[in-house]
Scaffold this motif. Structure first.
Motif, mmCIF file in Angstrom:
data_model
loop_
_atom_site.group_PDB
_atom_site.id
_atom_site.type_symbol
_atom_site.label_atom_id
_atom_site.label_comp_id
_atom_site.label_asym_id
_atom_site.label_seq_id
_atom_site.Cartn_x
_atom_site.Cartn_y
_atom_site.Cartn_z
ATOM 1 N N ASN A 28 -34.842 62.474 96.803
ATOM 2 C CA ASN A 28 -35.122 63.900 96.573
ATOM 3 C C ASN A 28 -36.541 64.134 96.090
ATOM 4 O O ASN A 28 -37.217 65.045 96.527
ATOM 5 N N GLU A 29 -37.004 63.324 95.156
ATOM 6 C CA GLU A 29 -38.322 63.525 94.576
ATOM 7 C C GLU A 29 -39.095 62.216 94.569
ATOM 8 O O GLU A 29 -38.558 61.157 94.256
ATOM 9 N N GLY A 30 -40.374 62.326 94.944
ATOM 10 C CA GLY A 30 -41.298 61.253 94.661
ATOM 11 C C GLY A 30 -41.330 60.076 95.603
ATOM 12 O O GLY A 30 -42.169 59.205 95.449
ATOM 13 N N ILE A 31 -40.417 59.972 96.574
ATOM 14 C CA ILE A 31 -40.445 58.853 97.495
ATOM 15 C C ILE A 31 -41.266 59.231 98.716
ATOM 16 O O ILE A 31 -41.030 60.246 99.346
ATOM 17 N N ASP A 32 -42.241 58.374 99.057
ATOM 18 C CA ASP A 32 -43.161 58.684 100.145
ATOM 19 C C ASP A 32 -42.973 57.672 101.268
ATOM 20 O O ASP A 32 -43.349 56.509 101.141
ATOM 21 N N VAL A 33 -42.343 58.093 102.379
ATOM 22 C CA VAL A 33 -42.160 57.242 103.550
ATOM 23 C C VAL A 33 -42.674 58.032 104.754
ATOM 24 O O VAL A 33 -41.906 58.681 105.458
ATOM 25 N N PRO A 34 -43.980 58.007 105.006
ATOM 26 C CA PRO A 34 -44.578 58.928 105.978
ATOM 27 C C PRO A 34 -44.041 58.816 107.397
ATOM 28 O O PRO A 34 -44.037 59.806 108.131
ATOM 29 N N ASP A 35 -43.617 57.613 107.839
ATOM 30 C CA ASP A 35 -43.240 57.488 109.240
ATOM 31 C C ASP A 35 -41.793 57.845 109.526
ATOM 32 O O ASP A 35 -41.319 57.640 110.653
ATOM 33 N N VAL A 36 -41.057 58.401 108.571
ATOM 34 C CA VAL A 36 -39.718 58.923 108.853
ATOM 35 C C VAL A 36 -39.828 60.069 109.853
ATOM 36 O O VAL A 36 -40.576 61.024 109.636
ATOM 37 N N ASN A 37 -39.107 59.967 110.963
ATOM 38 C CA ASN A 37 -39.175 61.015 111.982
ATOM 39 C C ASN A 37 -37.799 61.565 112.357
ATOM 40 O O ASN A 37 -37.664 62.279 113.345
ATOM 41 N N LEU A 38 -36.777 61.225 111.571
ATOM 42 C CA LEU A 38 -35.438 61.765 111.788
ATOM 43 C C LEU A 38 -34.775 61.943 110.428
ATOM 44 O O LEU A 38 -34.657 60.987 109.654
ATOM 45 N N VAL A 39 -34.395 63.183 110.121
ATOM 46 C CA VAL A 39 -33.738 63.505 108.855
ATOM 47 C C VAL A 39 -32.380 64.122 109.167
ATOM 48 O O VAL A 39 -32.280 65.016 110.019
ATOM 49 N N VAL A 40 -31.343 63.635 108.497
ATOM 50 C CA VAL A 40 -29.992 64.124 108.727
ATOM 51 C C VAL A 40 -29.442 64.676 107.414
ATOM 52 O O VAL A 40 -29.428 63.970 106.398
ATOM 53 N N PHE A 41 -29.006 65.927 107.433
ATOM 54 C CA PHE A 41 -28.411 66.556 106.261
ATOM 55 C C PHE A 41 -26.890 66.534 106.387
ATOM 56 O O PHE A 41 -26.324 67.109 107.315
ATOM 57 N N GLN A 42 -26.235 65.867 105.440
ATOM 58 C CA GLN A 42 -24.778 65.943 105.321
ATOM 59 C C GLN A 42 -24.373 66.250 103.886
ATOM 60 O O GLN A 42 -23.220 66.076 103.526
ATOM 61 N N ARG A 43 -25.328 66.692 103.121
ATOM 62 C CA ARG A 43 -25.054 67.037 101.731
ATOM 63 C C ARG A 43 -25.271 68.528 101.538
ATOM 64 O O ARG A 43 -26.360 69.043 101.774
ATOM 65 N N THR A 44 -24.235 69.225 101.095
ATOM 66 C CA THR A 44 -24.371 70.642 100.797
ATOM 67 C C THR A 44 -25.165 70.824 99.512
ATOM 68 O O THR A 44 -24.865 70.198 98.498
#
Length: 576
Positions: free
Chosen positions: A456-472
């Motif tokens: 949620n905060e402070g983690i830097d992974v620039p090459d992430v190119n797919l994000v999946v939301f399953q948390r309300t």
């Protein structure tokens, strides 16, 4: 020079970080502390010459022996490393030297470093210099340069000694602060006190500052794991502290030395009362004659509606998510909101058009239960759309994160791991295991992390190119932070695809708001937000929701049981 006998003799945690920082000056890429109790034989992993190096660091008063050499070499397999190094503060006994020779005869070269080696090697470092490749990090974008200059003007103006910078996740707010302090130090020596609200953020913040610190500048961490004295605090150029540790120190009668700048990271955690206010008041931060106070945040909203300007003054620069997308400083976003598990047939009945319904009620009415197998099907399909895919899957609970990990791995098209905090009740993940997963994710050995809260905060992974939301989540702050994990620019990265399976009425309101914002932006930026049903765009549901959720802002801010929504109108069959 930060590598000296005094620092080596400090805490064992400080010794690990000293070695880690030393590696940055010796050309190692991405050194990361992974050590923790039961760490399987490694404290630091780093990369150099195409190899992964593993470092076991011992701060013992006695010399390290053969058992430590064996443990270091055995750790290679667990961490997927190539070159083992045992670092011992007080050197090695004869059994360690014999064991190293035995391993060498077997074709395994285990390096042994002691304090004398570190100190002699550090003498070759320019004491006024920065780590290799640091100059690239010192470069700024135009809006970052504007923020730095405004901070400098505010510092030198004699006006209110405080300022705030608001920048969306991925736009480099921490870099702004690092470069601002580096430039101030170039003119005069400045003592800095940096505050954060968790131990992990404190350590991460210190690592972020290393490329901006000269080799003769010393840093210190002060938190629940590393105690400090008034003398040690006075001796450091930059102190990185956890706010609750400082608050407890003050409450027990401790006094703080003088500092020139007080910096609060993620300053949206500062409220009307509590620990932060007590610490800042004790330090006279932001007051006439006190240290210059700076707060940075991506999300300046608080659930208690406290106005951060009361503490930090008006923002000297604000650049939100929409501005970052519009100006091309965040990557293209392809946001897909899924309506697959909606059952519109549950609406209707006599008098329905006159009924009012709450968000909780609407979610119960039209949203079908979880459909994890369908999520994995869509995840795999989209995975094949991307070059070099790297993904974060946000889950609500640990059991769900592990289930998603197992279902993804069963398909065998990538490797996934679950990562979660060890804090709180229930199942815990060992710190060394969590650190190893994050390190492997950074290195690309793991392509997917199914996480609970960690990113949620402070983690830097620039090459992430797919994000999946399953948390309300009904928090705009958390939503923006999680979305920002995929928006950072990186070489070869054209866009991030976001798969939003949350299916919550307020999340749909957020999605419509984002779509409104990006619709007028140039096509070349690759921004789009669409509703999807089984992998196909769903204009019918979008039109229906847009009419129903006319006052998007009002819907987004509604409570669970606020009965403000009317039953929606009948869907127009002409919309395909």
């Amino acid at each position: 020079m930060f590598v000296n006998q005094r620092n080596i003799a400090g805490t064992w945690q400080n010794f690990e970080r000293l070695v880690c920082r030393y590696l940055t000056y010796k050309g190692f890429d991405g050194p990361r502390i992974v050590g923790a109790p039961a760490d399987k034989g490694a404290d630091i992993v780093a990369h150099k010459g195409g190899k992964r190096w593993l470092f076991q660091v011992k701060h013992w008063r006695r010399r390290a022996g053969a058992a430590e050499v064996v443990k270091t070499v055995q750790a290679l397999q667990f961490y997927g490393a190539d070159i083992p190094v045992l670092v011992a503060r007080n050197g090695f006994d004869e059994s360690a030297m014999r064991q190293r020779a035995e391993f060498f005869g077997q074709g395994v070269s285990c390096q042994l470093w002691d304090s004398a080696f570190l100190i002699e090697s550090a003498k070759k470092i320019d004491s006024a210099g920065y780590p290799p490749k640091a100059e690239e990090q010192h470069k700024t974008r135009p809006y970052q340069e504007t923020a730095i200059k405004r901070l400098q003007e505010q510092l030198n103006s004699g006006a209110a000694p405080k300022g705030m910078i608001v920048m969306a996740t991925g736009l480099g707010k921490t870099r702004v602060m690092c470069e601002f302090i580096r430039r101030v130090n170039a003119r005069r020596e400045t003592k800095v006190f940096a505050l954060a609200h968790t131990n992990d953020l404190v350590y991460q913040l210190e690592r972020a500052f290393w490329p901006f610190m000269r080799a003769n500048q010393e840093s210190l961490v002060w938190n629940g794991m590393e105690r400090q004295t008034a003398d040690s605090l006075r001796g450091a150029d930059i102190v990185f502290a956890c706010v609750n540790t400082v608050a407890n120190y003050i409450a027990n009668g401790g006094s703080l030395p003088d500092f020139d700048i007080v910096f609060v990271d993620e300053c949206h955690h500062v409220g009307n009362d509590g620990m932060y206010q007590g610490v800042l008041q004790e330090m006279l931060a932001g007051t006439a004659g006190g240290p210059f106070l700076v707060g940075v945040t991506a999300t300046p909203w608080r659930p208690d509606e406290y106005d951060l300007q009361q503490t930090f003054g008006e923002p000297l620069l604000t650049m939100d998510l929409v501005a970052g997308l519009r100006d091309g400083f965040l990557c293209g976003v392809d946001y897909r909101m899924y309506t697959t598990n909606l059952d519109w047939s549950r609406f209707g009945g006599e008098g329905a058009e006159n009924r009012r319904i709450s968000p909780k009620g609407i979610n119960r009415t039209i949203f079908i239960s979880e459909w994890d197998e369908g999520v994995v099907n869509e995840f795999e399909r989209v995975w094949n759309e991307l070059p070099n895919p790297r993904a974060i899957v946000f889950c609500g609970v640990i059991s769900h994160a592990k289930m998603m990990r197992d279902r993804i791995n069963a398909r065998q098209f990538c490797r996934a791991e679950a990562v979660f905090s060890s804090a709180g009740k229930g199942e815990q993940q060992a710190a060394y295991e969590r650190n190893k997963i994050i390190s492997d994710f950074h290195a690309g050995k793991i392509q997917v992390v199914c996480c609970v809260d960690i990113f949620n905060e402070g983690i830097d992974v620039p090459d992430v190119n797919l994000v999946v939301f399953q948390r309300t989540t009904h928090s705009r702050r958390i939503f923006i932070q999680q979305l920002g994990r995929g928006l950072r620019l990186a070489p070869g990265k054209e866009k991030v695809i976001v798969l939003d399976f949350v299916s919550d009425v307020r999340r749909f309101a957020m999605g419509l708001e984002l779509k409104n914002a990006v619709q007028g932006m140039p096509v070349r930026l690759n921004h789009k937000v669409d509703f999807y049903h089984y992998g196909e765009t769903d204009r019918r549901s979008e039109s229906f929701l847009r009419e129903w959720l006319e006052d998007i802002a009002a819907v987004e801010g509604m409570g669970e049981n606020a009965a403000e929504l009317r039953y929606p109108p009948a869907m127009d069959p002409a919309i395909e």
